[in-house]
Design an enzyme around this catalytic site. Sequence first.
Site, PDB file in Angstrom:
ATOM      1  CG  ASP A   9      -1.966  -1.020   1.240  1.00 19.50           C
ATOM      2  OD1 ASP A   9      -1.943  -1.883   0.344  1.00 19.50           O
ATOM      3  OD2 ASP A   9      -2.829  -0.985   2.122  1.00 19.50           O
ATOM      4  CG  HIS A  46       2.725  -8.866  -0.177  1.00 20.56           C
ATOM      5  ND1 HIS A  46       2.099 -10.007   0.255  1.00 20.56           N
ATOM      6  CD2 HIS A  46       2.359  -7.886   0.705  1.00 20.56           C
ATOM      7  CE1 HIS A  46       1.378  -9.737   1.342  1.00 20.56           C
ATOM      8  NE2 HIS A  46       1.529  -8.451   1.628  1.00 20.56           N
ATOM      9  CB  SER A  53       9.706   2.823   5.114  1.00 20.92           C
ATOM     10  OG  SER A  53      11.022   3.241   4.834  1.00 20.92           O
TER      11      SER A  53
END
Length: 374
Positions: free
Chosen positions: A156, A232, A343
């Site tokens: 995200d 991911h 981050s």
Amino acid sequence: MCQSNTLQGPDLHTGKWLQFPQLALRRRLGQLSCMSRPALKLRSWPLTILYYLLPFGALKPLTRVGWRPMSRVALYKSVPTRLLSRAWGRLNQVELPTWLRKPVYSLYIWTFGVNMKEAAVEDLHHYRNLSEFFRRKLKPQARPVCCLHSVISPSDGKILNFGQVKNCEVEQVKGVTYSLESFLGPRISTEEMHFSQAPPGNSFQQQLVTKEGNELYHCVIYLAPGDYHCFHSPTDWRVSHRRHFPGSLMSVNPGVARWIKELFCHNERVVLTGDWKHGFFSLTAVGATNVGSIRIYFDQDLHTNSPCYSKGSYNDFSFISNNNKEGIPMRKGEHLGEFNLGSTIVLIFEAPKDFKFHLKAGQKIRFGEALGSL
């Protein structure tokens, strides 16, 4: 002869309550100039903060006798962000009393707009400490993985920049660039990468492109504190090498990224490199303030934000061995790692010239959504 300190005209209001003995100040500043660099930075740091914070240019008369404040960028770089991040990490591990968990987490949810309906466990009392709450998992159906496109978003976040890499420079935000070689470090041996040897005269960018007619592309995704903090695999690929750069832990907020050139090259980061069906592929997890902990699930030897490190150094680890010639195979959408707060993820990869991004700069994106395809 000592000159008069009398302030006239518009300077009267700004300095009438501050009278500076200029000769004494010049002598004192001369002593400061002879001090070692660390000691000088330590002594000038509080004065610089006052220079920027006090109203009406109260300390401007100091500049007339030879003193110069540190720049705002230099001042920010001198903040001990690694130490602060380690302290924050310790605080995150403290188990909260059950009665305190809901108000603390609710405040965080309200501040950063967290959607707890997507969390695998919605009950706030389940999370014993802030670290567990930051690393919460999602319900399986919350992020469907796009099967129609070759590259998906690994996390995200917000798209800061994307496009072709040009002249060995990559944009961290629009108009602010950093060096591709400084960011990734020296090229890894061809045995590890399954690549053919590039001619030695080629640029670093050309050495990464392994197939004729291909180009090098990049995409930068910023994870805000309220975003899902796991990342991911963005495609089917093989990870053959990990390079860990210890470094600063400055904020990677887009505002700071516009302010500090080569911010991503200064910050601690973990570079995973390998190959996919079109050639070179890399994913870099960039640390930030309060995000000293970067975890890669298949790499138990990785330890980030250690107290001691040598500036500009890096640590290499190869996943290619006599027993494993292929490295670590990753499937699109597979869990890869996590941050302890928000981050940045940077993708740099090789693809044919007809590769197209399906993005707009500044747009919000979620893990599993399409980044681009052929």
